[in-house]
Design a protein around this motif. Structure first.
Motif, PDB file in Angstrom:
ATOM      1  N   LEU A  72       0.896  -1.078  -0.230  1.00 11.33           N
ATOM      2  CA  LEU A  72      -0.487   0.051  -0.438  1.00 11.33           C
ATOM      3  C   LEU A  72       0.439   1.544   0.199  1.00 11.33           C
ATOM      4  O   LEU A  72       0.878   2.323   0.072  1.00 11.33           O
ATOM      5  CB  LEU A  72      -0.763  -0.037   0.766  1.00 11.33           C
ATOM      6  N   ALA A  73       2.292   1.105   1.035  1.00  9.16           N
ATOM      7  CA  ALA A  73       2.567   2.139   0.947  1.00  9.16           C
ATOM      8  C   ALA A  73       3.494   2.584  -0.529  1.00  9.16           C
ATOM      9  O   ALA A  73       3.520   3.623  -1.185  1.00  9.16           O
ATOM     10  CB  ALA A  73       3.690   2.340   1.922  1.00  9.16           C
ATOM     11  N   GLU A  74       3.668   1.181  -1.273  1.00  3.89           N
ATOM     12  CA  GLU A  74       3.641   1.377  -2.626  1.00  3.89           C
ATOM     13  C   GLU A  74       3.351   2.058  -3.592  1.00  3.89           C
ATOM     14  O   GLU A  74       3.878   3.342  -4.416  1.00  3.89           O
ATOM     15  CB  GLU A  74       5.141   1.061  -2.911  1.00  3.89           C
ATOM     16  N   VAL A  75       1.956   2.388  -3.563  1.00  4.65           N
ATOM     17  CA  VAL A  75       1.161   2.523  -4.504  1.00  4.65           C
ATOM     18  C   VAL A  75       0.642   4.016  -4.512  1.00  4.65           C
ATOM     19  O   VAL A  75       0.157   4.377  -4.510  1.00  4.65           O
ATOM     20  CB  VAL A  75       0.276   1.718  -4.887  1.00  4.65           C
ATOM     21  N   THR A  76       0.356   4.086  -2.434  1.00  4.15           N
ATOM     22  CA  THR A  76      -0.476   4.973  -3.087  1.00  4.15           C
ATOM     23  C   THR A  76       0.348   6.397  -3.565  1.00  4.15           C
ATOM     24  O   THR A  76       1.793   6.488  -3.849  1.00  4.15           O
ATOM     25  CB  THR A  76      -0.736   5.859  -1.284  1.00  4.15           C
ATOM     26  N   ASP A  77      -0.580   7.946  -3.677  1.00  8.71           N
ATOM     27  CA  ASP A  77      -0.267   8.685  -4.167  1.00  8.71           C
ATOM     28  C   ASP A  77      -0.363   9.796  -3.190  1.00  8.71           C
ATOM     29  O   ASP A  77      -1.718   9.863  -2.939  1.00  8.71           O
ATOM     30  CB  ASP A  77      -1.002   9.328  -5.427  1.00  8.71           C
ATOM     31  N   PRO A  78       0.888  10.549  -2.350  1.00 10.89           N
ATOM     32  CA  PRO A  78       2.607  10.610  -2.696  1.00 10.89           C
ATOM     33  C   PRO A  78       2.120   8.954  -2.265  1.00 10.89           C
ATOM     34  O   PRO A  78       1.706   8.475  -1.104  1.00 10.89           O
ATOM     35  CB  PRO A  78       2.754  11.623  -1.762  1.00 10.89           C
ATOM     36  N   PRO A  79       3.533   8.599  -2.497  1.00  9.20           N
ATOM     37  CA  PRO A  79       4.062   7.071  -2.251  1.00  9.20           C
ATOM     38  C   PRO A  79       4.072   7.799  -0.500  1.00  9.20           C
ATOM     39  O   PRO A  79       4.952   8.714  -0.028  1.00  9.20           O
ATOM     40  CB  PRO A  79       5.342   6.996  -2.633  1.00  9.20           C
ATOM     41  N   LEU A  80       4.459   6.134   0.710  1.00  5.63           N
ATOM     42  CA  LEU A  80       4.415   6.896   1.544  1.00  5.63           C
ATOM     43  C   LEU A  80       5.286   6.796   2.427  1.00  5.63           C
ATOM     44  O   LEU A  80       6.271   5.414   2.710  1.00  5.63           O
ATOM     45  CB  LEU A  80       2.608   5.800   2.489  1.00  5.63           C
ATOM     46  N   THR A  81       5.834   7.449   3.603  1.00  2.00           N
ATOM     47  CA  THR A  81       6.746   7.914   4.496  1.00  2.00           C
ATOM     48  C   THR A  81       6.355   6.672   5.573  1.00  2.00           C
ATOM     49  O   THR A  81       5.005   6.894   5.830  1.00  2.00           O
ATOM     50  CB  THR A  81       7.085   9.401   4.993  1.00  2.00           C
TER      51      THR A  81
END
Lengths: 339, 339
Positions: free
Chosen positions: B280-289
């Motif tokens: 999920l962290a990779e695909v959200t926009d913006p990529p998640l810290t």
DNA sequence: CTGTTAGCGCGTTCAG
DNA sequence: CTGAACGCGCTAACAG
């Protein structure tokens, strides 16, 4: 401190045969003794030893499930539903994740045979000779098989899929209806029949609408998100379509990211459609327009068929094709709306 | 057409005892006969019947794994790694997904006991009396236990967790270092010790940096993405901080979406930090810290410990605390950069 | 070094 | 309706 059927029999003042009968609900006996025995079993937390009963040839009440990758949200959800329905039917599920390795797949077949599962659900494309050979062995044992998602049938078995071709068709239709003419397709391994069919459906849609198609409109990529991003990004350098249809949500996410990296905005500059309707589709920005597979229903149907086959209520094989559904979110807009 | 140890013995011209010895690698015998027997087993595709051997009290070479939800990407990945390492050690894995139902959890304990697994890994917070009771039974059977993620120890067992407190600490520190003062925290069920610890760490960070904390800075939400979106959205109506730290990626995604729905941009108007570093962290926009948990390592360590315990190479219980790591992506920026 | 034999816990006859 | 006896495939003594 192990309870055996003997302990129960002794404490109930009956023979093990009687206890066995109440366990299996066979034979006849006074309602009173039955209840008494049940109460004692309860009290002693007695559970029949599976291995002993399996040894004498009875069912194990377990089914094997083989998927390519549990950590892929799509399969994760599928597995969850299969497990849910299987448990409702009194079966436990043994999951195998092959990581797309035919070798691991073959190993699982051996393993599951050894565990003498009552039935087997496969969501991988059983391809390798090794796998086929192992599978043959379990077919020889008359273990019912069911295939999910894929449609190859090396042996007679029940099948549940969605109409992938239709999925590709309606996805592409959606883009066409919005007014897109310049559509590009992202797909993965061509050995996946489902991917092929989705693309096939897409081409049919194009054809029916009198839009031409060139091989150059297809981007073939790999499984990892990273690799896909790379591949798609490179393609976009050479040509920027107004819309992209990706054969699954992972590729669609990769598309969005690759586009954004190059300053191409979704959906303003580029519309994107995915496939599977996984969580990914909900969390990306913009939320993904995608084709939904009725995962719960798929899980339910395949378990139902398999269990029926196991219990001998069903001798003929059948194939259920469920309908995909277009879920419109915000990754697709009319090209006129595009800058 | 079932092969038994008798068939092998007959064809090899030896007794079953000899065959049994080569299977189990016990006793001594001429290298020649051993090889001959091995060859015959191979040729016949002979697999020892697990149930028969389990019946005589031997190991089943299987371990049970209980997680709250396989379809959650975090657990999906964990399960995948556990399975990977377990198989390397020659163990098969039986997975149970409880859907956060204590009742299901209890059922799995019974089931796994019945299947006589050699060991058990739990990633759920075993809470209910029912579960504890069932668990007690399997503890009584001397089945080694290992707990993942959680740190409650109703019984002696091995534990692998990350330092949740430190995770919360470094996440908050990151925000503080960027210059944020007005930080809000999103968490879920307080029964999850890991969530509690993450928040605890966050508060420590605040304290060490001389920033005040009020209970009102905490948003308590629920498990579903939908519910979380709602809860967070409502909060944002009353107060808009410059940064939010969510105790997992799901909540972080919900935060981003809730914010966006209200015209609050991430990261321009609001920085967001998640936890778990799932896809999920990779695909959200913006990529998640986000804070990364070393899932592969966690899986490896817990399997290692459990297997050692099963094989009697390890009698004392231990606890391994792995370090979380800050993964900086694009959901966090300096508040000065904010409009 | 190898064969023989008694269980392991339960299902299933088959006589009571 | 019940109980004793056998067998399922294998392991683990115990003999040779």
């Amino acid at each position: 401190m192990k309870k055996t059927i003997y302990d129960i029999a002794k404490h109930a003042g009956v023979s093990i045969a009687t206890v066995s009968r109440v366990i299996n609900n066979t034979g006849r006996m006074s309602d009173e003794t039955r209840k008494r025995i049940l109460r004692i079993m309860e009290e002693f937390d007695y559970l029949p030893n599976m291995h002993a009963s399996a040894l004498t040839g009875k069912k194990t009440n377990s089914i094997g499930v083989i998927v390519p990758d549990v950590s892929n949200p799509f399969f994760g959800e599928i597995v969850k539903f299969i497990q849910l329905f299987a448990e409702e039917q009194g079966y436990t599920v043994i999951i195998g994740s092959t990581d797309y390795h035919p070798e691991k797949e073959a190993n699982y077949f051996s393993l599951l045979k050894q565990k003498s599962v009552d039935g087997l659900i496969m969501a991988t494309s059983v391809d390798s000779d090794e796998s086929l050979e192992r599978l043959q062995e379990i077919v020889d044992d008359n273990v019912p098989l069911a295939m999910l998602t894929h449609d190859r049938m090396p042996f007679p078995m029940d099948v549940v899929t969605i109409d992938d071709s239709m999925g590709g068709y309606i996805a592409t239709n959606h883009l066409l209806e919005l007014g897109h003419k310049d559509i590009v397709f992202v797909t993965g391994s061509q050995t996946m029949t489902s991917f092929r069919d989705r693309i096939k459906g897409a081409r049919q849609s194009l054809e029916h609408n009198g839009v031409e198609f060139h091989e150059s409109q297809i981007i073939k990529s790999h499984f990892s998100i990273e690799g896909a991003k790379e591949d798609i990004g490179q393609y976009l350098e050479t040509h920027l379509p107004t819309a992209i249809f990706a054969v699954n949500d992972v590729f669609a996410c990769a598309t969005i990211q690759a586009a954004r990296k190059r300053g191409v905005k979704v959906p303003e500059d580029l519309s994107v459609v995915g496939f599977d309707n996984t969580v990914l589709a909900e969390v990306t920005d913009p939320p993904l327009t995608t084709i939904s597979q009725p995962k719960a229903d798929m899980g339910k149907q395949i378990v139902r068929m398999l269990v029926e086959a196991i219990e001998g209520k069903k001798t003929s094989k059948s194939k259920i094709i469920l309908s995909p559904e277009l879920i419109i979110r915000q990754s697709t807009v009319k090209p006129e709306a595009q800058v």
